[in-house]
Design an enzyme around this catalytic site. Structure first.
Site: not given
Ligand code: XIL
Length: 433
Positions: A208, A263, A332
């Site tokens: 990110e 990202d 993700e």
């Molecule tokens: C999130 C987790 O799922 C949560 O449990 C935590 O509180 C915050 O982070 N992008 C990412 C991940 O790269 O690491 C994030 O994960 C979600 C957004």
């Protein structure tokens, strides 16, 4: 510097304390750094605020699932896509206790795993000189016990869930100097990537780094200290240097690991995609060892269109002209039932909505298959596998119950599961519910 490994209990207590206190983006240091401004970001821009983890560990204690009744007969998702891409999930080590339902389900369906939170620097390097590898070591032990399971490390350089102390130091306003922050990043990457050399196949090296509003590097007003502090080390006129250094360091620490730049919103925001693309292109042209790009894909039921997502993958795939081996991963994936800033706290998962979600997943995975066949997609990782574990239950709207994944809160396959496996079975699956 002496590295102290904490005992698990102390480490967990510290991690919990930190999590409990940490309702702001981790990289926001203190009032001693006056440049930070509060900004209101437009939806669906910011998805990086750190809250308490949404996984409720207690929820599983003593709970009996209907798992055995349906579980054995389901096709294994990873086998359905064996000729297409690796299929994975985010996971937490407490869900990987051998013999538990979550362990069995995860191993049945997925062949690649990303730690949801436990390998983030705020937990691993909570204070100067202290490294806590208790949870990451468990993750590695899971990989050792299951040699077919591929492990992803998430993440090394990120403005969120990074320890505050990294960004404090002897610079202006109590901020770290460029040298101080570089030294911390170097120690972190050497120690962590080095420790798991040969064990973690993919690292999300930088996460990110780009701004939603401009597609340029994220700056202070978007909670990132990385570019503002480290700056233009090589004097070439850009501030990609913290990214470049992170990749060089990771390559050195584990030459065989595949190094990913990751990202969000790439699949839905052309401004973000173009900025990210131009930066990666320029770094690849300079020989920065970036092995792959990660598209997070936190998407919604109705946004973006499949064609937008497909075009983003195809645009990124043109980077293969520079690095023919470039890997593209969806890292993700989840599908929120809500528009980003929808304030409602519940959604009725009636037949219509279950069907919509299932069709959305069917369309997505059809497109993923097509892109994989063109050599444009190597891996799809979902951000969890059952609705009860999803971060979207509390984010971005606290208390908003979501249903973004393939298994429900009882670990039962939803119609969405059938959307992924075989869209002709969606209607029957909805009726059976
Ligand atoms: C999130 C987790 O799922 C949560 O449990 C935590 O509180 C915050 O982070 N992008 C990412 C991940 O790269 O690491 C994030 O994960 C979600 C957004």
């Amino acid at each position: 510097m002496k590295i102290k490994i904490l005992k698990p209990v102390t480490a967990i207590a510290i991690a919990m304390l930190f999590t409990a206190c940490n309702n702001v983006p981790a990289a926001v240091v203190t009032d001693t750094v006056p440049e930070i401004q509060n900004t209101t970001t437009s939806a669906p821009a910011e998805i990086t605020t750190v809250g308490e983890t949404t996984v409720d560990e207690a929820m599983f204690e003593g709970k009996e699932y209907r798992l055995p009744a349906t579980y054995e007969t389901l096709p294994n998702l990873k086998d359905v896509f064996a000729d297409d891409f690796y299929l994975g999930t985010a996971i937490n080590t407490f869900q990987l206790e051998e013999g538990t339902d979550t362990y069995n389900l995860a191993l049945k369906h997925f062949n690649i795993f990303t730690t949801e939170n436990e390998m983030k620097p705020v937990y691993v390097n909570p204070s100067e000189g202290v490294f806590d590898f208790a949870a990451p070591d468990k993750f590695i032990a899971f990989g050792d016990a299951n040699p077919d399971a591929i492990l992803r490390g998430h993440t090394l350089v990120w403005h969120s869930q990074a320890p505050e102390w990294w960004f404090k130091g002897s610079g202006e306003g109590g901020r770290a100097t460029s040298d101080e922050l570089m030294a911390r990043m170097t120690e972190y990457i050497n120690t962590t990537v080095g420790r798991y050399k040969g064990k973690i196949k993919y690292w999300d090296v930088v996460n990110e780094a780009f701004s939603d509003s401009t597609g340029q590097l994220r700056q202070l007003h978007e909670q990132s200290y990385w570019a503002p502090i480290i700056g233009d080390l090589d004097g070439d006129g850009d501030e990609y240097d913290f990214i470049e250094q992170a990749f060089y360091l990771a390559r050195e620490a584990d030459p065989d690991a595949k190094l990913i730049i990751n990202d969000y919103n790439l699949e839905q925001d052309p401004r973000k995609l173009n900025g990210f693309y131009d930066a990666v292109k320029s770094m690849l042209e300079q020989g920065v060892p970036i092995d792959g790009v990660g598209i997070q894909a936190h998407i919604q039921l109705e946004w973006p269109s499949i064609i937008n997502f497909k075009m983003a993958i195809e645009k990124l795939a043109t980077l293969k002209e520079i690095n023919p081996d470039l890997i593209i991963q969806v890292t993700e994936l989840d599908v929120s039932m809500y528009a980003w800033s929808d304030q409602s706290l519940t959604v009725d998962m009636n037949a219509e909505n279950e069907t919509k979600l299932a069709v959305r997943y069917a369309d997505l995975f059809d497109m993923f298959r097509e892109e994989a066949a063109k050599g444009n997609l190597e891996t799809v990782v979902m951000w969890g596998f059952y609705d009860g574990m999803s971060w979207l239950n509390d984010y971005p709207i606290p208390g908003r119950t979501n249903h973004p994944l393939l298994f429900d809160r009882d670990l039962i396959a939803k119609p969405a599961f059938w959307g992924v496996v075989d869209r002709t079975k969606i209607d029957a699956a909805v009726e059976e519910e």
